[in-house]
Scaffold this motif. Sequence first.
Motif, short mmCIF file in Angstrom:
data_model
loop_
_atom_site.label_atom_id
_atom_site.label_comp_id
_atom_site.label_asym_id
_atom_site.label_seq_id
_atom_site.Cartn_x
_atom_site.Cartn_y
_atom_site.Cartn_z
N SER A 289 3.40 15.77 16.36
CA SER A 289 2.72 14.49 16.14
C SER A 289 2.20 13.92 17.45
O SER A 289 2.52 14.39 18.53
N MET A 290 1.38 12.89 17.33
CA MET A 290 0.80 12.21 18.49
C MET A 290 1.68 11.07 19.00
O MET A 290 1.23 10.28 19.85
N ARG B 35 -6.22 18.88 19.01
CA ARG B 35 -5.46 17.91 18.22
C ARG B 35 -6.05 16.51 18.33
O ARG B 35 -6.08 15.76 17.36
N SER C 290 -7.19 14.58 15.09
CA SER C 290 -6.40 13.40 14.73
C SER C 290 -7.27 12.20 14.36
O SER C 290 -6.86 11.35 13.58
N ALA D 263 -1.06 10.59 13.84
CA ALA D 263 -1.40 11.86 13.22
C ALA D 263 -0.22 12.83 13.30
O ALA D 263 0.48 12.88 14.31
N HIS D 264 -0.02 13.56 12.19
CA HIS D 264 0.98 14.63 12.16
C HIS D 264 0.25 15.94 11.90
O HIS D 264 -0.76 15.95 11.22
N PHE D 265 0.79 17.02 12.44
CA PHE D 265 0.14 18.33 12.31
C PHE D 265 1.06 19.28 11.57
O PHE D 265 2.27 19.09 11.54
#
Lengths: 232, 232
Positions: A155-156, A191, A195, A224-226
């Motif tokens: 995540s960010m 990312r 995001s 944001a989650h990845f």
Amino acid sequence: MKSTYDINQFNNPLFTVDSVLFTIKDDRLMVLMVKRANEPFLGRWGLPGGFVDSNIDDNTDMTALRKLKEKTNITPAYLEQLQVNSGHNRDPRAFSVTVIYYALTAHQLVSSYLETIEDVQWIDLHQLNSLPVAFDHKDIIAAARKRLQQKALYSMTPVYCLDELFTIGQLKSVIEIIIGKTIQRKSLIRRIEASNMFETVDKKIKSGGRLAQVYKLKDNVEIAHFERNFSN
Amino acid sequence: MKSTYDINQFNNPLFTVDSVLFTIKDDRLMVLMVKRANEPFLGRWGLPGGFVDSNIDDNTDMTALRKLKEKTNITPAYLEQLQVNSGHNRDPRAFSVTVIYYALTAHQLVSSYLETIEDVQWIDLHQLNSLPVAFDHKDIIAAARKRLQQKALYSMTPVYCLDELFTIGQLKSVIEIIIGKTIQRKSLIRRIEASNMFETVDKKIKSGGRLAQVYKLKDNVEIAHFERNFSN
DNA sequence: AGAATAGTGTCTGTCAGACACTATAGA
DNA sequence: TCTATAGTGTCTGACAGACACTATTCT
């Protein structure tokens, strides 16, 4: 008899709220700690926290934020529940329960305020072992660190360790310090674009080489989650 | 004056422990709920839980397990803290704090015991909206479901919804019900092999077609986590 | 020019998704 | 044989890692 049997002892354990406030300062992961002015563990270092005041606090989140504000004069950019610790042995006074939060802030927002205060300090995580720490707070910090590390992989969240304006290089550095390994600049840029959390600012910052583009968070963004971790 | 100002009101909120015990039964995600025998919310359905008894419980984990055992006669295979809910409005009596756990079990271990009991039931999550539910327990169940769903995307946690012996088809089905979409059998097999959590049993089970290989968990395994999610 | 950091282009590696194919049971 | 489910083989696609290459600033 009344003094030895207390109905509140049975139903209501000693209940507190503590927070692990992290930041990155001088390329180190730091935690805010407070020199205890009261028993138990007077003079040792502990996490900022205390009792819920149900006249003021709507819930335990508010308690955590209120206590952090008392010590730092700011409200952290990120706050999340970590876990609850409970047991007979963690507080010498009684069976105790602590709701633990962890939080992130830019050190710039706090450090000037702290300079005037002796008993509230940023503690480098590497120096923690040689510090006299109260309660089970050393274990709690370790657990919070682990959670933050895990979260940084997908995540960010680590942006909240940075000031309002920042560069990709600064974000990369913060992530690397949190997860304890280097990442590819390119992976981070992918990312950042995916995001959709950031916007560029019409400004560049000198960094020893080519000027770096300055970014900021868009208004009211969700973190944001990845679907994949950075490799670990 | 003494009756209006109570030191315990200030320091010690009403403190309880509740659990969301999930299982999969008849291809449905179910939650264990209890018909309340006391005020508040008498007659409504709520989560199993109650007060800490510090004479019995070492910590709140023990409280959760003790209360689940009272209702189901078993100790769940998986138990984890979810979150803490707190506030003035969630319990009409006072400012309250609840530590919430979520847990997994095979329904086979519980259902026969439940048959004799009227006020403890497996509730299908799809039926929850039409049920009179106590406190904020509907929201809590939604949060627990979300966490379980997330966890199922990157870990083997859902096995704990299954009995000791199970097939790949059964595990696939449980995961699909939890995450709400189908996965590739092949993807699951890759994870099973990579996880090193399972061993085959010299036994096959009929399933309408070719007999299925039976698996079980190895002794004292750690739950495997993966660096990628099932796609969502 | 040389050093340092910013930023791009593009190839590789890993693993989930897709799906065809084989295997084996019961009806 | 037909259908259903178990299990394999293998190609594609998405995205992280690696790393060479270009761009821009300062000394």
